[in-house]
Design a protein around this motif. Structure first.
Motif, PDB file in Angstrom:
ATOM      1  N   SER A  65      41.712  17.220  19.476  1.00  0.00           N
ATOM      2  CA  SER A  65      41.656  16.089  18.630  1.00  0.00           C
ATOM      3  C   SER A  65      40.575  15.279  18.935  1.00  0.00           C
ATOM      4  O   SER A  65      39.816  14.749  18.415  1.00  0.00           O
ATOM      5  N   LEU A  69      37.103  14.082  17.302  1.00  0.00           N
ATOM      6  CA  LEU A  69      36.952  12.576  17.152  1.00  0.00           C
ATOM      7  C   LEU A  69      35.627  12.013  17.732  1.00  0.00           C
ATOM      8  O   LEU A  69      34.759  11.268  17.414  1.00  0.00           O
ATOM      9  N   SER A  72      32.644  13.614  16.154  1.00  0.00           N
ATOM     10  CA  SER A  72      32.475  12.699  14.640  1.00  0.00           C
ATOM     11  C   SER A  72      31.703  11.641  15.093  1.00  0.00           C
ATOM     12  O   SER A  72      30.864  10.824  14.120  1.00  0.00           O
ATOM     13  N   LEU A 112      36.326  14.554  10.802  1.00  0.00           N
ATOM     14  CA  LEU A 112      37.334  13.699  10.644  1.00  0.00           C
ATOM     15  C   LEU A 112      38.652  14.447   9.935  1.00  0.00           C
ATOM     16  O   LEU A 112      39.906  14.301  10.244  1.00  0.00           O
ATOM     17  N   ALA A 115      39.894  16.632  12.636  1.00  0.00           N
ATOM     18  CA  ALA A 115      40.884  15.887  13.657  1.00  0.00           C
ATOM     19  C   ALA A 115      41.982  15.616  13.281  1.00  0.00           C
ATOM     20  O   ALA A 115      43.025  15.839  14.143  1.00  0.00           O
TER      21      ALA A 115
END
Length: 125
Positions: A65, A69, A72, A112, A115
């Motif tokens: 995760s 992120l 991103s 996103l 994630a």
């Protein structure tokens, strides 16, 4: 909603997430950087599927995760640039090399979504 219903509901959502991200992975195979995105989306798909059968360690889910992120965040400035344009429909068209913010925005949104699909795995684990 009792625990059994919640568990069944999460499993159904995970099957749907698996199908979506497996399809995303497949669609990346024709891109110039398709291998990277294929691996990202297929990994998310497999996490969603495998979590229906076994508990994936929280640490792995957190690392994936956070990695998604962070990756991103490298596309965030391109997303902001896209938000400042007048023609928002361009996002759904073909890639225009003079407008790298289009691909960057697509990648930002994809990361996103990936994630959040992985973060969802932390729910009632």
């Amino acid at each position: 909603m009792n625990t059994n219903q919640a568990s069944k509901s999460k499993k159904n959502i995970n099957y749907i997430l698996f199908i979506i991200f497996a399809a995303f992975a497949y669609l990346q195979l024709n891109d110039p950087d398709g291998v990277l995105w294929f691996v990202i989306y297929l990994s998310v798909a497999l996490i969603c599927l495998l979590n229906n059968f076994t508990n994936i360690p929280r640490l792995i889910i957190l690392i994936v995760s956070i990695s998604l992120l962070i990756y991103s965040a490298f596309h965030f400035s391109l997303f902001i640039e896209y938000l400042q344009t007048d023609n928002k429909e361009e996002l759904f068209g073909e890639m225009v090399y003079e407008k790298p913010y289009l691909e960057g925005t697509r990648e930002f949104i994809g990361l996103l979504m990936a994630a959040f699909a992985v973060i969802f795995q932390l729910k009632k684990q």
